[in-house]
Scaffold this motif. Sequence first.
Motif, PDB file in Angstrom:
ATOM      1  N   VAL A  85      -2.595 -40.992   7.141  1.00 18.55           N
ATOM      2  CA  VAL A  85      -2.181 -40.719   8.520  1.00 18.55           C
ATOM      3  C   VAL A  85      -1.233 -39.523   8.535  1.00 18.55           C
ATOM      4  O   VAL A  85      -1.367 -38.616   9.364  1.00 18.55           O
ATOM      5  CB  VAL A  85      -1.489 -41.958   9.128  1.00 18.55           C
ATOM      6  N   SER A  87      -1.042 -37.048   6.401  1.00 24.65           N
ATOM      7  CA  SER A  87      -1.718 -35.756   6.163  1.00 24.65           C
ATOM      8  C   SER A  87      -2.410 -35.283   7.428  1.00 24.65           C
ATOM      9  O   SER A  87      -2.425 -34.097   7.714  1.00 24.65           O
ATOM     10  CB  SER A  87      -2.725 -35.803   5.019  1.00 24.65           C
ATOM     11  N   PHE A  88      -2.998 -36.216   8.185  1.00 23.91           N
ATOM     12  CA  PHE A  88      -3.616 -35.792   9.439  1.00 23.91           C
ATOM     13  C   PHE A  88      -2.552 -35.313  10.419  1.00 23.91           C
ATOM     14  O   PHE A  88      -2.754 -34.344  11.150  1.00 23.91           O
ATOM     15  CB  PHE A  88      -4.420 -36.936  10.049  1.00 23.91           C
ATOM     16  N   GLU A  89      -1.419 -36.018  10.446  1.00 24.33           N
ATOM     17  CA  GLU A  89      -0.382 -35.649  11.409  1.00 24.33           C
ATOM     18  C   GLU A  89       0.174 -34.254  11.141  1.00 24.33           C
ATOM     19  O   GLU A  89       0.603 -33.570  12.078  1.00 24.33           O
ATOM     20  CB  GLU A  89       0.750 -36.676  11.384  1.00 24.33           C
ATOM     21  N   MET A  90       0.184 -33.840   9.878  1.00 21.64           N
ATOM     22  CA  MET A  90       0.637 -32.475   9.599  1.00 21.64           C
ATOM     23  C   MET A  90      -0.113 -31.488  10.482  1.00 21.64           C
ATOM     24  O   MET A  90       0.455 -30.518  10.974  1.00 21.64           O
ATOM     25  CB  MET A  90       0.406 -32.127   8.121  1.00 21.64           C
ATOM     26  N   GLY A  91      -1.405 -31.731  10.662  1.00 22.99           N
ATOM     27  CA  GLY A  91      -2.183 -30.842  11.512  1.00 22.99           C
ATOM     28  C   GLY A  91      -2.190 -31.258  12.964  1.00 22.99           C
ATOM     29  O   GLY A  91      -2.094 -30.431  13.866  1.00 22.99           O
ATOM     30  N   LEU A  92      -2.309 -32.573  13.214  1.00 19.27           N
ATOM     31  CA  LEU A  92      -2.477 -33.024  14.596  1.00 19.27           C
ATOM     32  C   LEU A  92      -1.181 -32.909  15.393  1.00 19.27           C
ATOM     33  O   LEU A  92      -1.215 -32.658  16.592  1.00 19.27           O
ATOM     34  CB  LEU A  92      -2.974 -34.470  14.613  1.00 19.27           C
ATOM     35  N   LEU A  93      -0.035 -33.089  14.736  1.00 13.58           N
ATOM     36  CA  LEU A  93       1.239 -32.980  15.457  1.00 13.58           C
ATOM     37  C   LEU A  93       1.873 -31.600  15.274  1.00 13.58           C
ATOM     38  O   LEU A  93       2.565 -31.121  16.153  1.00 13.58           O
ATOM     39  CB  LEU A  93       2.225 -34.049  14.986  1.00 13.58           C
ATOM     40  N   PRO A  95       0.450 -28.329  14.349  1.00 19.15           N
ATOM     41  CA  PRO A  95      -0.491 -27.251  14.026  1.00 19.15           C
ATOM     42  C   PRO A  95       0.194 -25.888  13.903  1.00 19.15           C
ATOM     43  O   PRO A  95      -0.243 -25.040  13.125  1.00 19.15           O
ATOM     44  CB  PRO A  95      -1.483 -27.283  15.196  1.00 19.15           C
ATOM     45  N   MET A  98       1.456 -25.547  10.362  1.00 20.76           N
ATOM     46  CA  MET A  98       0.393 -25.329   9.390  1.00 20.76           C
ATOM     47  C   MET A  98      -0.222 -23.947   9.566  1.00 20.76           C
ATOM     48  O   MET A  98      -0.588 -23.294   8.604  1.00 20.76           O
ATOM     49  CB  MET A  98      -0.687 -26.408   9.540  1.00 20.76           C
ATOM     50  N   THR A 409       0.210 -28.195  21.014  1.00 20.92           N
ATOM     51  CA  THR A 409       0.193 -27.821  22.427  1.00 20.92           C
ATOM     52  C   THR A 409      -0.642 -28.810  23.229  1.00 20.92           C
ATOM     53  O   THR A 409      -0.815 -28.645  24.426  1.00 20.92           O
ATOM     54  CB  THR A 409      -0.384 -26.406  22.589  1.00 20.92           C
ATOM     55  N   ASN A 410      -1.185 -29.815  22.554  1.00 20.92           N
ATOM     56  CA  ASN A 410      -1.967 -30.825  23.259  1.00 20.92           C
ATOM     57  C   ASN A 410      -1.045 -31.785  23.992  1.00 20.92           C
ATOM     58  O   ASN A 410       0.037 -32.108  23.518  1.00 20.92           O
ATOM     59  CB  ASN A 410      -2.788 -31.638  22.263  1.00 20.92           C
TER      60      ASN A 410
END
Lengths: 470, 388
Positions: A85, A87-93, A95, A98, A409-410
């Motif tokens: 979770v 690792s995904f959040e690094m990108g999803l929260l 961006p 990253m 920015t989402n």
Amino acid sequence: MRAHETALLFASRVAGQVVPARAQMATTLGFHIILACLGIALPSVVLLAEFIGLRRRDEVAMRLARRWSQAMGVLIAVGAVTGTVLSFEMGLLWPGLMRSYGAVLGFPFAVEGIFFFLEAIFAGIYLWGWRLLPGWAHWWSGVPIALSGIFGAMSVIAVNSWMNTPGGFTEQNGRITSVDVWQVFFSRSAVYEMPHMILAAYMVTGFTVAGVYAAGILRGRRDRYHYTGFALGFVPAAVLTPFQIFVGDTAARAIAHDQPVKFASMEYVARTSRHVPEWLGGVYLNGHIYAGLKIPYADSLLVGFGPGTQVTGWDTVPPADRPPLPWLIHLCFDLMVLIGFLLLLAGLWAAWEWWRRRRLPPQRLFWAAGAVSGVAAIIAMECGWVVTEVGRQPWVVYRLQTTAAAATTNGGVLASLSLVVVAYAMLGAATIAILRMLSRRWRRGDLEEAAIPYGPPPWAADQATGPAGP
Amino acid sequence: MAADAVGGILLAGITLYAVLGGADFGGGLWDLLAGTTARGRAPRALIDESITPVWEANHVWLVFDLVIFWTAFPHAFAAVMIALALPLWLAVGGIVLRGAGFAFRKEITRLSLRRAAGATFAFSSLLTPFFMGTVIGAIAAGAVPANASHASLAVWTSPTALLAGFLFVAACGYLAAVYLIGEAGRRGGSVMKTYFTRRAQAAAIVAGALSLAALVELHHSNPALYGRLTGRALPLIVLSGVCGLAVLALLTAGRPRGTRLIAALGIAAVVWGWGVAQYPVLLPGTSVTLTNAGAPASTLVALVVLFIVALVLIGPSFALLFTLQSRRLLGAGEDGVLPAAGPAGRTGRPAAALPRQPSADRQPARAARAAARAMIAVAVLARWLRHR
């Protein structure tokens, strides 16, 4: 004109998302870090128990090792998914982070990937090899898990250290043009952050294991099984505590130099000055410190070993660049240090009794302290993370990128935050429930074993080939 | 050059996640479809036993792929993470529930809770492949803008992306069924062998039909991607079709030997077909390519070196894990609940005793000796190195 409007729109969106994004990161990281600690250090504790079991043909240690490894199976599985979770959040929260610095901070993560692989592979062998692998071969299959836990932790802490003291790359017009991976991995603060966290992981694990058996002993289960379980966790953790205090002290001094604004918040240094007092406790509000204990010159003494040492205050940066909530940072720091010293005391007490009388302290107070030592160590570790993360705000990469610029920015982070809080609450409750269920089943097993005075329980014939075989 | 190499590494990582991790998700599909507690007992036991020691290691390929993606191609990574946030969150949800449900099911003894954990594991095993499929479908279809600033439903709910989602689920089920035939064979269960042969055939037909439907759909909606797939990538697309037909033929002829490899090769050909079709573009429809996605050459070179180190360390470890697993040396711990009993399990007996009965006495002992010798050899080597 249009670009200006876009920028405004961007800013308004960002302002809405950065707080829930930080809250979500804090929730998921705060949860995962407990499992990460157990993932780093529990294999070593289990291996220690199995080593004693094999070397001294100690059935009790062997039984503990087997049972802990079953619990470890659950914890590693939950840790693996909560880590994913993150690792995904690094990108999803984040961006923005990253996008700008993925090419730099990604490298330590890639190194961590190798150790994550080794950990998962050998966990598959170790956890499920109890029945059929011969004793020492099985023990050796656990060694890579323990080692990769330590090296994996180093890699992840390398990323955090780099965010605190970034370096090892060149940037031109917003693009990374070259990266020195060695300097990224071993940034200035890595030297103290890595040992601090690895020791913390061992302390959390050791005291948590000890706490489980101390609670049992308090309830009157005063048998060799419980004392062995307690000692296998307590002794390594208590031995490491003084080293941890030394490393932490060194780290604080280095932070005064490397991240002065964070240090100023930790110690309530509003203005750069000499003869700075140390505040124990106290709440900083609107320029006043309420209910704190002031020790004159102590902060200067701690920072530079002399009362005339100059300590940098947060007045050196504009208010917008100071971390929010200095009282939270300061109180978390104080609580962490306090718990560290209390744990040291508990260790010294046990050491004294052992030295004078070759026994563990019989007082109920000692076992009550032992029972809560695990929770206390976890609280101290979480406090440390609050200090380092909130203390770095408003930056995500110190002095290079703000957290607001890194956030997604989402919209809808509030929704994902709510879901995550509910899901993690359930996950945490389920994990604890499963572990308690295992322990109840083991206790029933004990009773059954006791009920059959001769011979192993009915299904033990199948285990005769195992390492503990007679 | 280094960018191409890292692109290849990323594609290899995706391939391995698809053929290893994908099969674990497919296992969840068959668990879900295994029927009532009593009827689904034997297949669930087989699925559980074959996934248990390996799923975490297989799962790491996903983390590996993510890390390579964001380190080597950060700009493309950020765009994907923003534009496709919703399906990615849903895939993450599936990962959490699948892992937790699977790990918890093993330790729970009460039937109702065990069923709940099992159902969580099985159902969430569908979520992740489906939403990952829509993500890959959306990228391949060129729906992700280079400077995405917000998530969009339209990006991943196009027919192409949805078809890709269904295709992923079918492909995972297909791989799992084919692998499970082999597992059933080694564990001496001819009933289970037939059971999964039939399911593998069905899944192969469904996956094949979905692939053809996807191609037809692309021909209409996305001639650009269709052209790329039937141009440079045609040999690989043909190869995957041939592999699928070969597996189907071999299974129908009752010769499952080698079908695992052929099935995995077929899936790998699809992944590489996708990669070859859009090379060197990372986000079709934009100008983001392997070389300009935000990482300097030094990072890319470091990743290539790291990958070589990783191969040296991880390759033999995986070989050891899979060898021990295929020799059935990895079973449950001290008083692991009997997964063989499935949701109806009586507790307190060591796992896997049930399906192991037929040849339980001879083969493991031999394999155990072989493994012990190997480990002793490693230990001797380690000691020798230390003394030197």
